[in-house]
Design a protein around this motif. Sequence first.
Motif, PDB file in Angstrom:
ATOM      1  N   GLY A 146       0.961  -1.072  -0.203  1.00 22.04           N
ATOM      2  CA  GLY A 146       0.132  -0.057  -0.040  1.00 22.04           C
ATOM      3  C   GLY A 146       0.837   1.201   0.044  1.00 22.04           C
ATOM      4  N   ARG A 147       2.021   1.348  -0.039  1.00 24.06           N
ATOM      5  CA  ARG A 147       3.091   2.388   0.080  1.00 24.06           C
ATOM      6  C   ARG A 147       3.603   2.691  -1.359  1.00 24.06           C
ATOM      7  N   GLN A 148       4.015   3.823  -1.619  1.00 23.71           N
ATOM      8  CA  GLN A 148       4.733   4.256  -2.819  1.00 23.71           C
ATOM      9  C   GLN A 148       5.940   4.918  -2.705  1.00 23.71           C
ATOM     10  N   VAL A 149       6.715   4.405  -3.706  1.00 18.49           N
ATOM     11  CA  VAL A 149       8.183   5.293  -3.448  1.00 18.49           C
ATOM     12  C   VAL A 149       8.547   5.960  -4.881  1.00 18.49           C
ATOM     13  N   GLU A 150       9.313   7.000  -4.874  1.00 21.10           N
ATOM     14  CA  GLU A 150       9.750   7.622  -5.960  1.00 21.10           C
ATOM     15  C   GLU A 150      11.291   7.429  -6.006  1.00 21.10           C
ATOM     16  N   VAL A 151      11.711   6.802  -7.107  1.00 19.97           N
ATOM     17  CA  VAL A 151      13.070   6.866  -7.649  1.00 19.97           C
ATOM     18  C   VAL A 151      13.733   7.760  -8.537  1.00 19.97           C
ATOM     19  N   ASP A 152      14.985   8.461  -8.458  1.00 20.42           N
ATOM     20  CA  ASP A 152      15.529   9.354  -9.320  1.00 20.42           C
ATOM     21  C   ASP A 152      16.905   9.492  -8.976  1.00 20.42           C
ATOM     22  N   GLY A 153      17.618  10.064  -9.893  1.00 19.29           N
ATOM     23  CA  GLY A 153      19.130  10.151  -9.770  1.00 19.29           C
ATOM     24  C   GLY A 153      19.548  11.398 -10.374  1.00 19.29           C
ATOM     25  N   ALA A 154      20.331  12.047  -9.842  1.00 22.72           N
ATOM     26  CA  ALA A 154      21.161  13.574 -10.360  1.00 22.72           C
ATOM     27  C   ALA A 154      22.560  13.535 -10.309  1.00 22.72           C
ATOM     28  N   CYS A 155      23.353  13.927 -11.046  1.00 26.44           N
ATOM     29  CA  CYS A 155      24.825  14.188 -11.129  1.00 26.44           C
ATOM     30  C   CYS A 155      25.189  15.292 -10.358  1.00 26.44           C
TER      31      CYS A 155
END
Length: 342
Positions: A146-155
């Motif tokens: 029931g939970r949501q995560v956001e994944v991202d990357g930056a230099c």
Amino acid sequence: MAQHFLLSAAARTISLGQVLRMTDAEAEAAFAAIRWPETAGRPVCPGCGCPICYDCRRPSGAARWRCQACRRDSSLASGTLFAFHKLGIREYLAAVVVFCDEVKGKSALALARDLDIQYKTACVLEHKIREAMGLEFRGLRLGGAGRQVEVDGACFGGPVRPEDRKEDRKDRRLAENKSGKRQVVVVIRERALAGTSLGGTLPAVFVSEDAAIDFIKARGDRATTAHADEAAAWNALHARFDTRRINHSVEYANDDACTNGAESFFSRARRGEIGHYHHISGVYLLRYARELAWREDHRKGQHRSAGPHGGAAGGQQRRVGGLLRLLAARPPRRLISPAPAR
């Protein structure tokens, strides 16, 4: 219209002025109450844990206690990150308050000017505080049913200054024209459920987004719904999570997918790098990332560890007090060592 948290009284529950107006005895009592909450501020031996310690102050007035069991002498800061200190306890309390109150970071030069100390002293002190902040992320796992995560990357790091004349400039997108020092900060940002405290933020540093897949799988629950952008590196997430993608070349968010929470973290990190620190060494990039993640999670005195009723009332005081407890519980390290890779 609801008032912004930073304009509310909860954001001003402890101030630098209050700390600087403390006497030495009041500062010692405040630090002791934070370090030993189980005994209401009464000292406990850091060597054997005996709760019976006798007051044996030095002729100079410096606080010292002698353990009844092991006969070992200890000070207020023995066994903490403040051990072997030369500044007074009040100055350390002031440094923690100043450091926590900044929204996007506090440079060591600015802290040195505020406290009238040397730059090297301020730099080491800030790294000690970042080390305490990083304790919250050890073994942290995010997500669940029931939970949501956001994944991202930056230099971050490793910029190459362009030449003055246009004909002398090179295409810095090509690998042969890069400095080789650029690293990728990957963040897993858990969304908050309605009526609960803020979700968690977990950063890590890698050479590329592709190298972060194993870390994301290890720190994310299999039942989690993951949100990511259109980058090819995140294709591997479909094998483990219910993954939803958003194409940023078309739109930034829709009803099905969104990574604005992760982008919010990177916005804070960019402003901290450009506006406060100006340069972040690659060796310590993970510590800076964890510091900014800690600021993001505690911006209203709320955190996933606060439970379902972690409101904002007195949030600033809880934020400072929680960090001081981590500082008091952490064994001392005489030198700054490189942060671990994860």
